[in-house]
Design a protein around this motif. Structure first.
Motif, short mmCIF file in Angstrom:
data_model
loop_
_atom_site.label_atom_id
_atom_site.label_comp_id
_atom_site.label_asym_id
_atom_site.label_seq_id
_atom_site.Cartn_x
_atom_site.Cartn_y
_atom_site.Cartn_z
N SER A 251 85.28 0.45 39.69
CA SER A 251 83.96 0.47 40.33
C SER A 251 84.17 0.33 41.83
O SER A 251 85.24 -0.09 42.27
N SER A 252 83.15 0.70 42.60
CA SER A 252 83.29 0.59 44.04
C SER A 252 83.24 -0.88 44.46
O SER A 252 82.79 -1.74 43.70
N ALA A 253 83.72 -1.17 45.66
CA ALA A 253 83.70 -2.55 46.18
C ALA A 253 82.26 -3.06 46.25
O ALA A 253 81.99 -4.22 45.91
N ILE A 254 81.34 -2.22 46.67
CA ILE A 254 79.94 -2.63 46.78
C ILE A 254 79.34 -2.90 45.40
O ILE A 254 78.66 -3.90 45.19
N GLU A 255 79.62 -2.02 44.44
CA GLU A 255 79.15 -2.25 43.06
C GLU A 255 79.72 -3.56 42.53
O GLU A 255 79.02 -4.32 41.87
N TYR A 256 80.98 -3.83 42.84
CA TYR A 256 81.61 -5.07 42.38
C TYR A 256 80.93 -6.28 43.00
O TYR A 256 80.67 -7.27 42.32
N LEU A 257 80.65 -6.20 44.30
CA LEU A 257 79.97 -7.30 45.00
C LEU A 257 78.58 -7.53 44.40
O LEU A 257 78.20 -8.68 44.13
N ILE A 258 77.84 -6.48 44.17
CA ILE A 258 76.51 -6.60 43.58
C ILE A 258 76.60 -7.24 42.19
O ILE A 258 75.80 -8.11 41.85
N GLU A 259 77.59 -6.83 41.42
CA GLU A 259 77.82 -7.41 40.09
C GLU A 259 78.01 -8.93 40.19
O GLU A 259 77.41 -9.70 39.42
N GLN A 260 78.84 -9.36 41.14
CA GLN A 260 79.07 -10.81 41.33
C GLN A 260 77.77 -11.52 41.69
O GLN A 260 77.46 -12.57 41.16
N ARG A 261 77.03 -10.92 42.60
CA ARG A 261 75.77 -11.52 43.05
C ARG A 261 74.75 -11.61 41.91
O ARG A 261 74.06 -12.62 41.76
N MET A 262 74.66 -10.57 41.11
CA MET A 262 73.68 -10.55 40.02
C MET A 262 74.04 -11.54 38.92
O MET A 262 73.17 -12.17 38.32
N GLN A 263 75.33 -11.70 38.64
CA GLN A 263 75.76 -12.69 37.65
C GLN A 263 75.40 -14.10 38.11
O GLN A 263 74.88 -14.91 37.34
N GLN A 264 75.67 -14.37 39.38
CA GLN A 264 75.36 -15.70 39.93
C GLN A 264 73.85 -15.93 39.95
O GLN A 264 73.39 -17.02 39.64
N ALA A 265 73.09 -14.91 40.31
CA ALA A 265 71.62 -15.03 40.35
C ALA A 265 71.09 -15.37 38.96
O ALA A 265 70.22 -16.24 38.82
N LYS B 136 67.35 -3.55 38.17
CA LYS B 136 68.23 -2.41 37.85
C LYS B 136 69.46 -2.90 37.07
O LYS B 136 69.92 -2.25 36.14
N HIS B 137 69.97 -4.05 37.46
CA HIS B 137 71.19 -4.58 36.85
C HIS B 137 70.94 -5.23 35.49
O HIS B 137 71.72 -5.05 34.56
N HIS B 138 69.90 -6.03 35.38
CA HIS B 138 69.65 -6.81 34.16
C HIS B 138 68.57 -6.20 33.26
O HIS B 138 68.33 -6.72 32.18
N GLY B 139 67.89 -5.15 33.74
CA GLY B 139 66.87 -4.52 32.91
C GLY B 139 65.54 -5.24 32.90
O GLY B 139 64.63 -4.86 32.16
N MET B 140 65.44 -6.30 33.70
CA MET B 140 64.16 -7.02 33.82
C MET B 140 64.15 -7.79 35.14
O MET B 140 65.20 -7.98 35.74
N SER B 141 62.98 -8.17 35.57
CA SER B 141 62.85 -8.88 36.84
C SER B 141 63.46 -10.29 36.72
O SER B 141 63.61 -10.81 35.61
N PRO B 142 63.76 -10.91 37.85
CA PRO B 142 64.27 -12.30 37.81
C PRO B 142 63.29 -13.23 37.08
O PRO B 142 63.71 -14.06 36.27
N ARG B 143 62.00 -13.06 37.35
CA ARG B 143 60.98 -13.90 36.70
C ARG B 143 60.99 -13.73 35.18
O ARG B 143 60.95 -14.71 34.43
N ALA B 144 61.09 -12.48 34.74
CA ALA B 144 61.11 -12.19 33.30
C ALA B 144 62.37 -12.77 32.65
O ALA B 144 62.29 -13.34 31.55
N LEU B 145 63.51 -12.65 33.32
CA LEU B 145 64.75 -13.19 32.74
C LEU B 145 64.67 -14.72 32.67
O LEU B 145 65.08 -15.32 31.69
N ARG B 146 64.13 -15.34 33.72
CA ARG B 146 63.98 -16.79 33.72
C ARG B 146 63.11 -17.23 32.55
O ARG B 146 63.44 -18.17 31.84
#
Length: 135
Positions: free
Chosen positions: A73-87, A119-129
């Motif tokens: 994956s690209s460096a940016i995709e990888y960074l976004i992946e890390q950020r989304m997992q932490q979020a 886009k990453h998790h298929g639902m908004s942060p509020r919905a996932l929470r």
């Protein structure tokens, strides 16, 4: 036939030279792994492709191509992946506002963060929470 044997030996020697990574390839791979670790640890920090490429001594386009070649994956995709997992992890803390979580993972714009998150998790942060906490 000695001629065929010689051809086969030469072909094997040539193949062996190409199959064994050159020392500079190993150094580059180590540099790329260091950058990947950096993205994992400092996911909340702003970073540019130019800065990452400079660390490896490559041009931006060559850096991007090699990072993707090595890690898939690209460096940016990888960074976004890390950020989304932490979020997603931070969402378990119901005392944190979505805006605070966005800032903690490196996004000043909560709308941009929410769009990437969905886009990453298929639902908004509020919905996932809501789903995580069983509300």
């Amino acid at each position: 036939n000695p001629m065929i044997l010689n051809l086969v030996q030469n072909a094997l020697l040539t193949f062996g030279r190409h199959a064994r990574p050159a020392p500079e390839d190993e150094n580059l791979k180590n540099s790329l792994q260091d950058i990947r670790r950096q993205l994992e640890m400092d996911y909340d920090q702003p970073v540019t492709l130019d800065e990452l490429a400079t660390q490896t001594g490559l041009s931006v386009s060559h850096f991007c191509a090699r990072f993707k070649q090595v890690f898939g994956s690209s460096a940016i995709e990888y960074l976004i992946e890390q950020r989304m997992q932490q979020a997603a992890y931070l969402l378990y803390d119901r005392n944190l506002k979505i805006q605070d979580i966005a800032k903690r993972v490196g996004y000043d714009d909560v709308f941009h963060f929410s769009k990437l998150f969905k886009k990453h998790h298929g639902m908004s942060p509020r919905a996932l929470r809501k789903q995580q906490l069983g509300d």
